[in-house]
Every structure is written in structure tokens, then in C-alpha cells.
Design an enzyme around this catalytic site. Structure first.
Site, short mmCIF file in Angstrom:
data_model
loop_
_atom_site.label_atom_id
_atom_site.label_comp_id
_atom_site.label_asym_id
_atom_site.label_seq_id
_atom_site.Cartn_x
_atom_site.Cartn_y
_atom_site.Cartn_z
N LYS A 120 0.84 -1.20 -0.05
CA LYS A 120 0.00 -0.01 -0.06
C LYS A 120 0.81 1.34 -0.02
CE LYS A 120 -3.84 -2.41 2.17
NZ LYS A 120 -4.78 -2.17 3.58
N TYR A 158 -12.25 -2.11 -3.63
CA TYR A 158 -12.62 -2.34 -2.06
C TYR A 158 -14.35 -2.15 -2.03
CZ TYR A 158 -8.12 -2.51 0.14
OH TYR A 158 -6.98 -2.67 0.51
N ARG A 174 -1.17 -14.62 4.88
CA ARG A 174 -1.78 -13.88 5.86
C ARG A 174 -0.73 -14.21 7.33
NH1 ARG A 174 -6.38 -11.79 4.40
NH2 ARG A 174 -7.62 -12.04 6.25
N THR A 177 -5.26 -7.36 10.55
CA THR A 177 -5.50 -5.95 10.18
C THR A 177 -4.87 -4.94 10.95
OG1 THR A 177 -7.47 -6.98 9.10
CG2 THR A 177 -7.38 -4.60 8.94
N ARG A 234 2.79 -6.46 9.50
CA ARG A 234 1.97 -5.25 9.85
C ARG A 234 2.47 -4.91 11.39
NH1 ARG A 234 -3.84 -7.56 7.67
NH2 ARG A 234 -3.85 -6.35 5.68
N ASN A 279 -1.99 0.03 6.94
CA ASN A 279 -1.39 -1.18 7.54
C ASN A 279 -0.37 -1.96 6.41
OD1 ASN A 279 -3.26 -2.13 5.88
ND2 ASN A 279 -4.57 -3.35 7.43
N HIS A 324 -2.17 -5.54 1.78
CA HIS A 324 -3.24 -6.01 1.64
C HIS A 324 -2.92 -7.44 1.22
CE1 HIS A 324 -7.33 -7.31 0.42
NE2 HIS A 324 -6.78 -7.48 -0.73
N GLU A 382 -8.87 -10.99 -7.42
CA GLU A 382 -8.27 -9.90 -7.18
C GLU A 382 -7.04 -9.89 -8.16
OE1 GLU A 382 -7.43 -9.35 -2.87
OE2 GLU A 382 -9.69 -8.84 -2.61
#
Ligand code: CMP
Length: 139
Positions: A4, A44, A80, A86, A97, A107, A110, A121
Site C-alpha cells: 500500500k 474495495y 496472511r 489487520t 503489520r 497497514n 493487503h 483480485e
């Protein structure tokens, strides 16, 4: 996955990709790009009724991002585990993160939350040709 705007701004592209590759995830394709409001809103759209939606779109369009198509057995779980929860305060020690994120919004990364969403995605940003470039690489 997406690195991000805060991750790109903090010069974490290399660090994030190093961790991703070390975890056994294969980079199928990647691109540095600037999201516009329409594209970020579409990406989103599942969150459009959430109170943080406008702020999220503002943040995601605040600078360049790196979009990355990844593949691995159990790839979603692997990614993950690497990125953590998150909210960085709730993320496990040593996760991306926990180490680098400022807030639940900013954060750093994604990650798709299921293989189905991963397919949706990645095809949002990449075509099949772009994702087959690495097929010729040795295991
Ligand atoms: P991500 O995993 O990309 O999925 C949706 C994003 O919305 C999330 O990471 C955060 O950047 C943001 N987000 C999720 N929950 C909140 C929240 N409670 N407040 C602000 N931003 C949030």
C-alpha cells in the site's frame, strides 16, 4: 497482495517481497501503479457501506502501490501468516503489520482473504499472459 502507499513511501517494497519469496510464495507478476478513486473504490467495493470507506479510498490513492500476483500451495494462509492481523496492535510479533504498520487503516499491505478472492483480485490487475511469465522458471 498489494503493498500500500505507506509501504511504498517507507521503502518497504524490497523488504516485503523478500519476506514473501522467503516464505515460498512465487511472484507471478507485479506492477507499480497509482490507483485512481474509481479503481480503488471498485477494488474495495465490498467495504463501501463501512464508515471507513471514504478514508480507505483516500489513503489507497495517496501515492503509488505495488500490486503483486502470488501463487503457492496454501498461499492465502501463508501470506496472511506473514502479514498478520489487520490491526497492527493485534498482529502477531514479527509479522509485517506488527513491525511496520501505523494503524488499522495504514497497514502497509493487503492480502486476499480466500483463494476465490485471490483469483478475483489478481485478475482485477493482471491478465493471463502477465501471470504466465514465470511458468518457464525452474522450481
Ligand atoms: P485490507 O486488508 O486491505 O482490507 C480492507 C482495508 O480497510 C484494511 O486492510 C484497512 O486498510 C482498512 N480498514 C479495515 N478496518 C478498518 C477500520 N476499522 N478503520 C479504518 N480502516 C480500516
Amino acid at each position: 497482495m498489494i503493498i500500500k502507499p505507506d509501504g511504498v513511501q517507507k521503502k518497504l517494497i524490497g523488504e516485503v517481497l523478500r519476506r514473501v519469496e522467503s516464505a515460498g510464495l512465487q511472484i507471478k507478476s507485479l506492477r507499480l501503479l497509482q490507483l485512481d478513486r474509481a479503481t480503488a473504490s471498485r477494488f474495495y467495493s465490498v467495504h463501501k457501506e463501512r464508515p471507513f470507506f471514504n478514508s480507505l479510498v483516500e489513503y489507497m490513492t495517496s501515492g503509488p502501490v505495488v500490486v503483486v500476483a502470488l501463487e503457492a500451495p496454501n498461499g492465502v494462509t501463508k501470506l496472511r501468516t506473514l502479514i498478520g492481523a489487520t490491526d497492527p496492535d493485534k498482529a502477531d510479533e514479527g509479522t509485517i503489520r506488527r513491525l511496520y504498520a501505523e494503524s488499522i487503516e495504514q497497514n502497509v499491505v493487503h492480502g486476499s482473504d480466500s483463494p476465490e478472492n485471490g483469483a478475483i483480485e489478481t485478475s482485477f490487475f493482471f491478465n493471463t499472459n502477465e501471470m504466465s511469465l514465470s511458468n518457464s522458471l525452474q522450481e
